[in-house]
Design a protein around this motif. Sequence first.
Motif, short mmCIF file in Angstrom:
data_model
loop_
_atom_site.label_atom_id
_atom_site.label_comp_id
_atom_site.label_asym_id
_atom_site.label_seq_id
_atom_site.Cartn_x
_atom_site.Cartn_y
_atom_site.Cartn_z
N GLU A 188 28.85 -10.85 17.47
CA GLU A 188 28.23 -11.32 16.04
C GLU A 188 26.99 -12.04 16.32
OE1 GLU A 188 29.50 -13.74 11.77
OE2 GLU A 188 30.66 -13.57 13.68
N TYR A 189 25.85 -11.57 15.51
CA TYR A 189 24.53 -12.35 15.36
C TYR A 189 24.10 -12.09 14.05
CZ TYR A 189 19.66 -13.34 16.70
OH TYR A 189 18.57 -14.00 16.60
N LYS A 190 23.53 -13.27 13.60
CA LYS A 190 23.10 -13.50 12.05
C LYS A 190 23.97 -12.61 10.94
CE LYS A 190 18.18 -14.55 13.55
NZ LYS A 190 16.78 -13.89 13.29
N LYS A 191 25.29 -13.04 11.10
CA LYS A 191 26.25 -12.39 10.26
C LYS A 191 26.41 -10.72 10.14
CE LYS A 191 25.42 -16.31 7.18
NZ LYS A 191 25.18 -16.79 5.53
N GLN A 192 25.75 -10.27 11.35
CA GLN A 192 26.03 -8.92 11.59
C GLN A 192 27.05 -8.64 12.75
OE1 GLN A 192 22.54 -6.67 12.04
NE2 GLN A 192 22.70 -6.04 9.77
N LYS A 193 28.02 -7.99 12.76
CA LYS A 193 28.87 -7.78 13.75
C LYS A 193 28.66 -6.27 14.22
CE LYS A 193 32.64 -10.95 13.01
NZ LYS A 193 34.06 -11.05 12.73
N THR A 194 29.09 -6.05 15.59
CA THR A 194 29.31 -4.76 16.16
C THR A 194 30.56 -4.07 15.74
OG1 THR A 194 30.16 -5.57 18.35
CG2 THR A 194 27.61 -5.43 18.20
N LYS A 195 30.91 -2.88 16.06
CA LYS A 195 32.06 -2.30 16.17
C LYS A 195 32.82 -2.61 17.36
CE LYS A 195 30.57 1.86 13.62
NZ LYS A 195 30.70 3.28 13.74
N GLU A 196 34.09 -2.77 17.14
CA GLU A 196 35.10 -3.19 18.61
C GLU A 196 34.77 -2.24 19.72
OE1 GLU A 196 39.21 -4.74 18.22
OE2 GLU A 196 39.54 -2.55 18.52
N LEU A 197 34.54 -2.90 20.84
CA LEU A 197 34.07 -2.26 22.02
C LEU A 197 35.03 -2.43 23.16
CD1 LEU A 197 30.21 -3.57 22.19
CD2 LEU A 197 30.88 -1.40 21.30
N ALA A 198 35.47 -1.36 23.85
CA ALA A 198 36.20 -1.53 25.05
C ALA A 198 35.52 -1.94 26.12
CB ALA A 198 36.90 -0.36 25.20
N TRP A 199 35.95 -2.99 27.01
CA TRP A 199 35.58 -3.30 28.08
C TRP A 199 36.36 -4.00 29.28
CZ3 TRP A 199 30.45 -3.63 28.62
CH2 TRP A 199 29.76 -4.49 29.55
N LEU A 200 35.92 -3.60 30.33
CA LEU A 200 36.67 -3.45 31.66
C LEU A 200 36.59 -4.69 32.72
CD1 LEU A 200 39.00 -2.40 33.27
CD2 LEU A 200 37.45 -0.83 34.18
N TYR A 201 37.26 -5.64 32.78
CA TYR A 201 37.21 -6.42 33.91
C TYR A 201 38.13 -6.09 34.92
CZ TYR A 201 34.90 -9.72 30.64
OH TYR A 201 34.10 -10.27 29.90
N ILE A 202 37.85 -6.03 36.05
CA ILE A 202 38.52 -5.45 37.23
C ILE A 202 38.73 -6.14 38.43
CG2 ILE A 202 36.52 -4.21 38.18
CD1 ILE A 202 38.56 -1.83 38.74
N ASP A 203 39.91 -6.44 38.74
CA ASP A 203 40.13 -7.41 40.09
C ASP A 203 39.71 -6.50 41.37
OD1 ASP A 203 42.81 -6.23 41.59
OD2 ASP A 203 42.98 -5.94 39.58
N TYR A 204 39.59 -7.07 42.26
CA TYR A 204 38.88 -6.59 43.49
C TYR A 204 39.72 -5.38 43.99
CZ TYR A 204 37.00 -5.45 48.01
OH TYR A 204 36.38 -4.63 49.06
N ASN A 205 40.85 -5.65 44.13
CA ASN A 205 42.02 -4.79 44.88
C ASN A 205 41.87 -3.60 44.12
OD1 ASN A 205 42.60 -6.38 47.00
ND2 ASN A 205 44.01 -7.56 45.95
N THR A 206 42.02 -3.69 42.91
CA THR A 206 41.87 -2.60 41.90
C THR A 206 40.67 -1.55 42.09
OG1 THR A 206 43.57 -3.49 40.36
CG2 THR A 206 42.39 -1.70 39.79
N LEU A 207 39.67 -2.25 41.99
CA LEU A 207 38.43 -1.55 42.21
C LEU A 207 38.26 -0.87 43.79
CD1 LEU A 207 35.45 -1.03 41.65
CD2 LEU A 207 34.81 -3.32 42.63
N GLN A 208 38.82 -1.67 44.69
CA GLN A 208 38.96 -0.94 45.85
C GLN A 208 39.65 0.26 46.07
OE1 GLN A 208 40.75 -3.03 49.20
NE2 GLN A 208 38.96 -2.82 50.55
N ARG A 209 40.99 0.22 45.71
CA ARG A 209 41.69 1.55 45.74
C ARG A 209 41.00 2.65 44.64
NH1 ARG A 209 45.74 -2.43 44.58
NH2 ARG A 209 45.86 -2.19 42.62
N ALA A 210 40.56 2.39 43.77
CA ALA A 210 39.74 3.29 42.91
C ALA A 210 38.80 3.89 43.59
CB ALA A 210 39.60 2.79 41.45
#
Length: 238
Positions: A188-210
């Motif tokens: 949100e910025y100056k009373k305007q909002k984005t649509k809902e966004l999907a965002w990924l945080y990934i632990d190192y072991n999961t990243l390494q396997r992928a």
Amino acid sequence: MENDIFGNAILDYQLGSYTEDIKTYSSLDEEDVIPVPYLFRKFKVMPSLEQRALKLCKGRVLDIGCGAGSHSLYLQEKGLDVTALDHSPGAVEVCKLRGIKKVVRSDFYDFKNQTFDTLLMLMNGIGIVGELKYLDQFFTHIKTLLKPGGQLLIDSSDIIYMFEEDEDGGYWIPDTENYYGEVTFTMEYKKQKTKELAWLYIDYNTLQRAAQSSNFNCELVSEGEHYDYLAKLTLNLQ
């Protein structure tokens, strides 16, 4: 740029019209703030993981999700051939105004027909993947952008710390089918909002396997002070 919340905020700052920061709301029931001036930081005040990543950059560099362009600007000043890439019109305009020579407006998956020695994705740039199930698609596209012997530098965080810890040192994670690092958020910025966004945080072991399943070598370069890390990925050419 009506819906370019992030771009509008940094463009206002660049043009001297800074009055407020960006608010974020996530599925983790957290409200937070992105201080806009921080996005214009110099190298000396960047987190150590970012500094390390920038020092590892070599050859021709693609700064994916460049934002206000602080990383690209530093690399350009160091003499590297860097291209700043972002889908935000405001971000692209800011990068040009700051003097970055090569700036491209494009969605990551639409950017093609160029190859680089270093792909840079800082400030949890891998978040654009959204969900774990899209990692194969992500790595497939990364392969088209890397020169032989090239590297992908990524920082991210293991957000397990955000969940309640039990007496045995484990964590109470909600019983859902989703990976705990899959988050949705709005800005949100100056009373305007984005649509809902999907965002990924990934632990190192999961990243390494992928990464390994997509034929990448994955190296843990450095760990930060709070569950964050820097990783370097290179294609396994054997």
